[in-house]
Design a protein around this motif. Structure first.
Motif, PDB file in Angstrom:
ATOM      1  N   UNK A  25       0.864  -1.167   0.000  1.00  0.00           N
ATOM      2  CA  UNK A  25       0.000   0.000   0.000  1.00  0.00           C
ATOM      3  C   UNK A  25       0.905   1.224   0.000  1.00  0.00           C
ATOM      4  N   UNK A  26       0.678   2.157  -0.948  1.00  0.00           N
ATOM      5  CA  UNK A  26       1.528   3.339  -1.065  1.00  0.00           C
ATOM      6  C   UNK A  26       0.664   4.584  -1.131  1.00  0.00           C
ATOM      7  N   UNK A  77      -6.427   1.683   8.668  1.00  0.00           N
ATOM      8  CA  UNK A  77      -5.391   2.398   7.933  1.00  0.00           C
ATOM      9  C   UNK A  77      -6.064   3.464   7.076  1.00  0.00           C
ATOM     10  N   UNK A  78      -5.492   4.668   7.056  1.00  0.00           N
ATOM     11  CA  UNK A  78      -5.957   5.731   6.183  1.00  0.00           C
ATOM     12  C   UNK A  78      -4.818   6.147   5.257  1.00  0.00           C
ATOM     13  N   UNK A  79      -5.143   6.389   3.971  1.00  0.00           N
ATOM     14  CA  UNK A  79      -4.112   6.723   2.987  1.00  0.00           C
ATOM     15  C   UNK A  79      -4.565   7.906   2.151  1.00  0.00           C
ATOM     16  N   UNK A  80      -3.672   8.870   1.946  1.00  0.00           N
ATOM     17  CA  UNK A  80      -3.903   9.965   1.017  1.00  0.00           C
ATOM     18  C   UNK A  80      -3.228   9.630  -0.310  1.00  0.00           C
ATOM     19  N   UNK A  81      -3.985   9.705  -1.421  1.00  0.00           N
ATOM     20  CA  UNK A  81      -3.443   9.371  -2.737  1.00  0.00           C
ATOM     21  C   UNK A  81      -3.006   7.932  -2.821  1.00  0.00           C
ATOM     22  N   UNK A  82      -3.914   6.985  -2.528  1.00  0.00           N
ATOM     23  CA  UNK A  82      -3.494   5.587  -2.403  1.00  0.00           C
ATOM     24  C   UNK A  82      -3.219   4.897  -3.733  1.00  0.00           C
ATOM     25  N   UNK A  83      -2.255   3.999  -3.699  1.00  0.00           N
ATOM     26  CA  UNK A  83      -1.995   3.036  -4.763  1.00  0.00           C
ATOM     27  C   UNK A  83      -1.813   1.680  -4.100  1.00  0.00           C
ATOM     28  N   UNK A  84      -2.595   0.702  -4.533  1.00  0.00           N
ATOM     29  CA  UNK A  84      -2.518  -0.637  -3.943  1.00  0.00           C
ATOM     30  C   UNK A  84      -1.960  -1.590  -4.983  1.00  0.00           C
ATOM     31  N   UNK A  85      -0.890  -2.286  -4.625  1.00  0.00           N
ATOM     32  CA  UNK A  85      -0.312  -3.317  -5.474  1.00  0.00           C
ATOM     33  C   UNK A  85      -0.428  -4.642  -4.757  1.00  0.00           C
ATOM     34  N   UNK A  86      -1.039  -5.634  -5.423  1.00  0.00           N
ATOM     35  CA  UNK A  86      -1.193  -6.923  -4.753  1.00  0.00           C
ATOM     36  C   UNK A  86      -1.000  -8.044  -5.761  1.00  0.00           C
TER      37      UNK A  86
END
Length: 270
Positions: A233-234, A247-256
């Motif tokens: 998670x980025x 978890x909270x993310x600003x401008x998220x990118x998820x790689x799985x």
């Protein structure tokens, strides 16, 4: 068995004393050189408030400060500061460790909030040990601030580790950890997650960690520890709580990682 008072309270009680196996007094400069030395600082009630132990030490009676060459250790309450080359000033509560700095604190309190450590919830009144290592360290005791510089590694009981180029440790006078600010090549690791970023902040009051990307656009990253697949998670900012899975993310990118259509192969989906 040399004992030399350095400073006294208004009522005549000794405030600071130098105990040594051997000592020289330089009366013109009001300096003391001591070997096999122990410098004790007493509180108003006569209890030992601080202690320095070193092989050799020079004490300036005018400025109420001193310099210990080689290995030395300063102990204040349940916290000790050690390393190679230590400067101290009893007047303003300042300590500087010049090399191989190490700080150990026992029974450090979390205060409010809870910590998930090793999969179990730690009660708010439970205490833990803290160890910080770095190349150098500056401590302002009155401000409750310690600055560690160079290859800093923080180990907090079973909660995990934090590594950084530079770290600021904020504490209250009741020996409670308040806030940790890590800067440069930051990594945070526990049994649940591994986070990397350019700047990280731990806030005790909310029991949360914030990871920030850098100014050049490199994001903060968070990976589940022990995950078989390289899922990540980025984002510009990642905020997570140690006592929950939130978890909270600003401008998220998820790689799985996910199974591909072809049997026996996998592909990365972003």
């Amino acid at each position: 068995n040399v004992s030399i008072p350095v400073e006294s309270y208004a009522n005549g009680a000794v405030k600071t004393v130098v105990n040594a196996g051997k000592a020289q007094l330089f009366l013109q400069d009001d300096l003391i050189w001591a070997e096999d030395v122990e410098v004790k600082h007493f509180a108003h009630d006569g209890s030992v408030d601080g202690r320095l132990e070193a092989k050799t030490c020079v004490v300036d009676r005018q400025s109420k400060s001193g310099w210990a060459e080689g290995a030395a250790m300063v102990t204040q309450g349940k916290t000790s500061f050690s390393g190679e080359g230590v400067y101290f000033s009893s007047g303003d509560g300042y300590i500087k460790v010049f090399d191989c700095a190490r700080v150990d604190s026992r029974d450090l309190k979390f205060g409010s909030g809870r910590l998930s450590a090793g999969g179990r919830a730690v009660p708010v009144d439970e205490t833990a040990s803290l160890q910080v290592r770095g190349r150098a360290c500056d401590v302002d005791r009155e401000a409750g601030l310690a600055l560690f510089d160079g290859e800093v590694v923080v180990t907090y009981s079973s909660a995990g580790t934090m590594c950084a180029d530079r770290l600021y440790l904020f504490m209250t006078g009741t020996n409670e950890l308040s806030r940790v600010v890590a800067v440069g090549s930051v990594s945070v690791t526990n049994e649940q997650r591994v986070g990397t970023c350019s700047r990280g902040v731990y806030r005790r009051a909310k029991n949360e960690i914030e990871l920030f990307g850098d100014e050049e656009g490199a994001p903060a990253r968070l990976v589940d520890a022990g995950a078989k697949e390289q899922s990540a998670l980025a984002g510009e900012r990642i905020r997570f709580w140690l006592d929950s899975e939130q978890v909270e993310v600003d401008g998220p990118t998820i790689t799985f990682a996910a199974p591909a259509l072809e049997s026996g192969k996998r592909r990365l989906i972003r």
